[in-house]
Design an enzyme around this catalytic site. Structure first.
Site, PDB file in Angstrom:
ATOM      1  N   PHE A  14       1.087  -1.545   0.162  1.00 27.35           N
ATOM      2  CA  PHE A  14      -0.320  -0.343   0.114  1.00 27.35           C
ATOM      3  C   PHE A  14       0.519   1.410  -0.470  1.00 27.35           C
ATOM      4  O   PHE A  14       2.400   1.508   0.612  1.00 27.35           O
ATOM      5  CB  PHE A  14      -1.048   0.109   1.101  1.00 27.35           C
ATOM      6  CG  PHE A  14      -1.669  -0.909   0.951  1.00 27.35           C
ATOM      7  CD1 PHE A  14      -3.135  -1.184   0.902  1.00 27.35           C
ATOM      8  CD2 PHE A  14      -1.584  -2.235   1.619  1.00 27.35           C
ATOM      9  CE1 PHE A  14      -4.259  -1.762   0.486  1.00 27.35           C
ATOM     10  CE2 PHE A  14      -2.389  -3.604   1.441  1.00 27.35           C
ATOM     11  CZ  PHE A  14      -3.655  -3.285   0.603  1.00 27.35           C
ATOM     12  N   GLU A  15       0.078   2.096  -0.509  1.00 25.50           N
ATOM     13  CA  GLU A  15       0.965   3.592  -0.146  1.00 25.50           C
ATOM     14  C   GLU A  15       2.115   4.257   0.432  1.00 25.50           C
ATOM     15  O   GLU A  15       2.283   4.993   0.696  1.00 25.50           O
ATOM     16  CB  GLU A  15       0.417   4.424  -1.500  1.00 25.50           C
ATOM     17  CG  GLU A  15      -0.726   4.760  -1.339  1.00 25.50           C
ATOM     18  CD  GLU A  15      -2.081   6.540  -2.035  1.00 25.50           C
ATOM     19  OE1 GLU A  15      -0.945   7.198  -1.390  1.00 25.50           O
ATOM     20  OE2 GLU A  15      -2.316   5.699  -2.478  1.00 25.50           O
ATOM     21  N   THR A  16       0.506   3.807   1.219  1.00 24.30           N
ATOM     22  CA  THR A  16       1.005   4.740   2.587  1.00 24.30           C
ATOM     23  C   THR A  16       2.422   3.195   3.760  1.00 24.30           C
ATOM     24  O   THR A  16       2.890   3.822   4.866  1.00 24.30           O
ATOM     25  CB  THR A  16      -0.223   3.618   3.615  1.00 24.30           C
ATOM     26  OG1 THR A  16      -0.348   2.514   3.706  1.00 24.30           O
ATOM     27  CG2 THR A  16      -0.931   5.307   3.359  1.00 24.30           C
TER      28      THR A  16
END
Lengths: 325, 261
Positions: free
Chosen positions: B50-52
């Protein structure tokens, strides 16, 4: 309040931290991401103190961004994303404010904003990336030439230059650094020595903190020096980056705080419903923000039943089986 | 005949496009369902991240947002945004990003920003988030769309994320050395892009859809000459999707894709 001689000058109640460090017109960065670790208690206190004309610099902030905009605290916004996942694919008050022309705003992307904070933290004036080439992020600036004269606003949104290290054509985008006046983060732990520990994903929190002039940390727990130093590999920021430390349990509610509590689906749904209507939103602010003397009062209004429902399973980090529909 | 929702068909059709060993960058909504389904059904060695900053979470419960604590649980590693984007763009990795959008054009460029005048839009959406970055840096993007004329447009109101830009070699000429749009998965079928021109064409239509429905709901002329009917979801695919990927039926049950707005 705990007695911690090493951080006695930094440890303070929330209202004092906001009064001392947040000012009208300040450039503010807030930590967290969409429905996670937004410094909500601090946002509520900023609203209660009537701070105005904030220049908010964000990547993907959700709930704190939306409520600060909705309460009229924000004048200017640099942003990559405003959403609360399934609870509000586009944050409601943000959407209204942009559609009604009430904000000065510029769009960037998440990576770009994270890089801009990193540049600020590193003390360099700009930072290159390939992300954004060909997009309308470059084509449309949002700020007028007058706004660009402000010392906290770069005189260009972007610059596209040729790679000076290549003999072939190779264009690259330069992004201006960000150095916010204040960054507010919500962390799980602060040690009695001031060391900050964030569990789970750190998003761009650390870059935001290191880029800022002033850093306010709200946290779930203040823990003994021996505990925070048990495993230094887990720690996030040394004490000298922080200016104010505030213990606020459930300080990120209704957003989640990994290993402590999940997001509050019922509250986020209620918020969305009330935010859709201007009159209901006023009622919401009166009831849940202005009408609350403290974060403790707010938590008793949320109620024990919900606080227990969202309590995280410490092994998983979230509330297993939480009703989320 | 087994009944299934549009979101289930879309997640399965998109999951079938993932190769074992791919590194999959997941967005929210049906994209997350597809990424998770791909790993559980077709590509066990694929890694979802995930981009997080969460890499390879256990995903015992489906996250509702990329900032959900469920993307931090049971991971191989938790980090932050800059580390995540260094993964998306890494030259060693074959990274596929799943993205949703409000509008797409014939070259797979996306709008997740606004409709109408940018400065005072008729409708404002969430903004780029990591979409502009993922489409610039990943080896390829797979796009989820509700198939409607107002969403498949000749000209985007705002170009947030670059797909094949203006077609042909134009993406490369911008300075984006790899990547581009691999496919668009809609509630009607799967669209791909011509090798040379980079124009969108219909590759598959879903069992409940038809070629005519695709033509009627696309706002630009589209080549449908080679289109074939998609294999419906298999019982074992649906079983994994419903029992393992989304047991709480948070996304599966819905017949609506969740585009921004």
């Amino acid at each position: 309040m705990e007695r911690c001689p090493e951080i006695a000058d930094k440890l303070m109640p929330l209202d004092e931290a906001v009064r001392r460090f947040i000012f009208n017109g300040c450039q503010l960065a807030i930590g967290g991401f969409t429905v996670n670790r937004n410094p909500m208690a601090a946002a509520y206190e900023i609203i209660r103190q009537g701070i105005e004309d904030i220049h908010l610099v964000c990547h993907s902030n959700g709930q704190a961004l939306d409520i600060l905009i909705g309460a009229g605290c924000v004048k200017r916004l640099e942003i990559a994303y405003s959403g609360n996942g399934r609870f509000a694919p586009t944050c409601v008050r943000f959407k209204k404010a942009i559609e009604e022309g009430e904000l000065e705003f510029e769009d960037y992307s998440n990576y770009q904003m994270a890089l801009r904070f990193l540049a600020g933290a590193l003390g360099i004036p700009f930072i290159p990336t390939k992300s954004g080439l060909g997009s309308d992020l470059i084509k449309y600036g949002g700020f007028s030439p007058e706004i660009r004269e402000d010392e906290k606003v770069a005189n260009l949104k972007y610059a596209v230059v040729g790679n000076p290290f290549s003999s072939e054509k190779d264009e690259i985008l330069l992004l201006p650094a960000l150095t916010p006046d204040v960054t507010i983060l919500h962390a799980q732990y602060v040690g009695e020595d001031g060391t900050v520990q964030i569990n789970g994903l750190t998003f761009a929190d650390l870059e935001q903190a290191k880029a800022a002039d002033t850093v306010i940390i709200t946290c779930e727990e203040i823990v003994p020096r021996s505990f925070i130093r048990l495993d230094p590999d887990k720690n996030s920021l040394p004490s000298f980056f922080t200016d104010a430390i505030v213990k606020v349990p459930y300080g990120a509610h209704p957003t989640a705080c990994f290993k402590f509590y999940d997001y509050d689906p019922a509250y986020l749904k209620l918020y969305r419903k009330m935010a859709e209507d201007d009159n209901l939103f006023k009622e919401y602010l009166d009831e849940w923000v202005y009408g609350m003397s403290s974060h403790e009062a707010y938590l008793s209004k949320v109620g024990t039943e919900m606080l227990l429902k969202i309590k995280a399973n410490p092994a998983l980090g979230y509330a297993q089986g939480l009703e989320r529909k | 005949m087994i009944s299934y929702s549009d979101n289930e068909m879309m997640a399965i059709a998109a999951g079938r496009l993932i190769n074992d060993g791919d590194v999959v960058f997941a967005g929210t909504g049906v994209a997350m369902l597809a990424a998770t389904a791909a790993k559980r059904i077709y590509a066990p060695r694929a890694v979802v991240f995930f981009e997080t900053g969460g890499i390879d979470p256990s995903l015992d419960e489906i996250p509702m947002a990329v900032g959900d604590s469920r993307v931090m649980s049971g991971t191989s590693l938790n980090s932050g945004l800059i580390e995540a984007f260094s993964t998306v763009g890494h030259r060693k990795l074959h990274t596929i990003a799943f993205l949703g959008a409000a509008q797409v054009d014939r070259y797979g460029n996306l709008n997740t920003t606004s409709i109408g005048n940018y400065y005072k839009p008729g409708k404002r959406f969430s903004g780029s988030g990591g979409a502009c970055d993922a489409s610039a840096l990943a080896s390829g993007i797979i796009i989820f769309m509700q198939h409607e004329k107002r969403r498949f447009v000749e000209k985007l109101d705002y170009l947030t994320s670059v797909g094949w830009y203006k077609g042909g070699n134009s993406r490369q000429e911008l300075g984006l050395k790899r990547g581009g749009a691999i496919a668009v998965v809609t509630n009607l079928g799967v669209l791909r892009f011509h090798k040379e021109t980079k124009e969108m064409y219909l590759r598959e239509f879903f069992p409940r859809a038809s070629v005519d429905m695709v033509v009627e709901n696309t706002g630009f002329p589209i080549d449908v000459s080679g289109a074939k009917k998609t294999l419906p979801p298999l019982p074992e695919e649906l079983k994994v999707l419903r029992e393992e990927v989304d047991p709480q039926r948070l996304i599966c049950q819905s017949d609506m894709n969740a585009p921004p707005g």
